[in-house]
Design a protein around this motif. Structure first.
Motif, short mmCIF file in Angstrom:
data_model
loop_
_atom_site.label_atom_id
_atom_site.label_comp_id
_atom_site.label_asym_id
_atom_site.label_seq_id
_atom_site.Cartn_x
_atom_site.Cartn_y
_atom_site.Cartn_z
N ARG A 112 0.83 -1.21 0.00
CA ARG A 112 0.00 0.00 0.00
C ARG A 112 0.87 1.26 0.00
N LEU A 113 1.91 1.26 0.83
CA LEU A 113 2.79 2.43 0.88
C LEU A 113 3.56 2.59 -0.43
N MET A 114 3.94 1.48 -1.06
CA MET A 114 4.62 1.55 -2.36
C MET A 114 3.73 2.27 -3.36
N ASP A 115 2.45 1.88 -3.40
CA ASP A 115 1.50 2.50 -4.33
C ASP A 115 1.23 3.96 -4.01
N GLU A 116 1.03 4.26 -2.72
CA GLU A 116 0.71 5.63 -2.31
C GLU A 116 1.85 6.60 -2.59
N HIS A 117 3.09 6.14 -2.41
CA HIS A 117 4.23 7.05 -2.51
C HIS A 117 5.05 6.85 -3.79
N GLY A 118 4.71 5.84 -4.58
CA GLY A 118 5.46 5.60 -5.82
C GLY A 118 6.91 5.24 -5.57
N VAL A 119 7.14 4.38 -4.57
CA VAL A 119 8.50 3.99 -4.20
C VAL A 119 8.64 2.48 -4.22
N SER A 120 9.85 2.00 -4.04
CA SER A 120 10.12 0.57 -4.04
C SER A 120 9.87 -0.03 -2.65
N ARG A 121 9.81 -1.34 -2.61
CA ARG A 121 9.64 -2.06 -1.33
C ARG A 121 10.81 -1.75 -0.39
N ASN A 122 12.02 -1.69 -0.92
CA ASN A 122 13.19 -1.38 -0.08
C ASN A 122 13.07 0.00 0.54
N THR A 123 12.52 0.94 -0.19
CA THR A 123 12.34 2.30 0.34
C THR A 123 11.37 2.27 1.51
N VAL A 124 10.27 1.53 1.36
CA VAL A 124 9.30 1.42 2.45
C VAL A 124 9.94 0.74 3.66
N ARG A 125 10.71 -0.29 3.42
CA ARG A 125 11.37 -1.00 4.52
C ARG A 125 12.35 -0.08 5.25
N ARG A 126 13.07 0.75 4.50
CA ARG A 126 13.99 1.70 5.14
C ARG A 126 13.23 2.71 5.99
N ALA A 127 12.06 3.14 5.50
CA ALA A 127 11.24 4.08 6.27
C ALA A 127 10.78 3.43 7.57
N TYR A 128 10.30 2.19 7.47
CA TYR A 128 9.87 1.48 8.68
C TYR A 128 11.05 1.27 9.64
N ARG A 129 12.22 0.93 9.10
CA ARG A 129 13.40 0.73 9.94
C ARG A 129 13.76 2.03 10.68
N LEU A 130 13.70 3.16 9.97
CA LEU A 130 13.99 4.45 10.58
C LEU A 130 13.03 4.73 11.74
N LEU A 131 11.74 4.50 11.50
CA LEU A 131 10.74 4.74 12.55
C LEU A 131 10.91 3.77 13.72
N GLN A 132 11.32 2.54 13.42
CA GLN A 132 11.56 1.57 14.48
C GLN A 132 12.76 2.00 15.33
N GLU A 133 13.84 2.45 14.68
CA GLU A 133 15.04 2.87 15.39
C GLU A 133 14.78 4.08 16.29
N GLU A 134 13.87 4.94 15.89
CA GLU A 134 13.57 6.12 16.72
C GLU A 134 12.51 5.82 17.78
N GLY A 135 11.97 4.58 17.77
CA GLY A 135 11.00 4.19 18.79
C GLY A 135 9.57 4.58 18.49
N THR A 136 9.29 5.02 17.27
CA THR A 136 7.94 5.43 16.90
C THR A 136 7.03 4.24 16.63
N ILE A 137 7.61 3.17 16.08
CA ILE A 137 6.84 1.97 15.77
C ILE A 137 7.56 0.73 16.30
N VAL A 138 6.81 -0.36 16.38
CA VAL A 138 7.40 -1.66 16.67
C VAL A 138 7.01 -2.58 15.52
N ILE A 139 7.92 -3.47 15.18
CA ILE A 139 7.64 -4.42 14.11
C ILE A 139 7.51 -5.80 14.74
#
Length: 169
Positions: A119-146
């Motif tokens: 869904r994020l790939m479609d919404e933002h026109g980015v690759s799966r790796n880009t979405v994963r990097r975004a999630y990793r960034l948010l996880q590292e800052e403590g905003t989300i948990v995976i």
């Protein structure tokens, strides 16, 4: 080879040349500001209705002209110093910022998974790796948990933890 120009003799009407000219026009008219990132190759390919290799050829022309610069793992940035107010961010930082804003605005229920990678790939026109990097960034800052196999979730806040300890929900 065309000895006068040192390049392969290609039709002046080549599709990649038309796309390069359009992207150059957008850079000159400020649609793409100095210091900002161009849309991703897949996004441009979809917009122009061509293969990614055609887009790569067009972008190669812009790079050779010094209009854009490649940033490995990030994309292509418009050459020049960014104007004030123009943020020079990567695609994954933009995706992370959009998710972070949604979390801060309360758009996501802490009990439900955040949007899927697809869904994020479609919404933002980015690759799966880009979405994963975004999630990793948010996880590292403590905003989300995976949670493997379940998805990404808004990280519990200190208030949530205290409420859970008291037995409330």
């Amino acid at each position: 080879m065309d000895e006068r120009h040192g390049e392969v003799n290609v039709s002046q009407r080549g599709t990649y040349r038309v796309i390069a000219a359009e992207l150059t026009r957008r850079i000159k008219d400020g649609t793409y500001a100095a210091g900002s990132l161009l849309p991703s190759e897949p996004t441009l390919a979809k917009e122009f209705g061509v293969a990614r290799n055609t887009i790569r050829s067009a972008l190669g022309t812009l790079e050779a002209a010094g209009a854009v610069e490649a940033l490995p793992g990030q994309g292509r940035r418009i050459a020049g110093e960014p104007d004030q107010g123009v943020e020079s961010t990567t695609a994954y930082e933009r995706v992370a910022a959009a998710l972070r804003a949604g979390i801060q605005e309360g758009k996501f229920d802490a009990e439900l998974p955040l949007p899927s990678e697809v869904r994020l790939m479609d919404e933002h026109g980015v690759s799966r790796n880009t979405v994963r990097r975004a999630y990793r960034l948010l996880q590292e800052e403590g905003t989300i948990v995976i949670r493997h196999g379940a998805g990404a979730f808004v990280a519990p806040t200190a208030d949530d933890a205290a409420q859970q300890q008291r037995g409330g929900r």
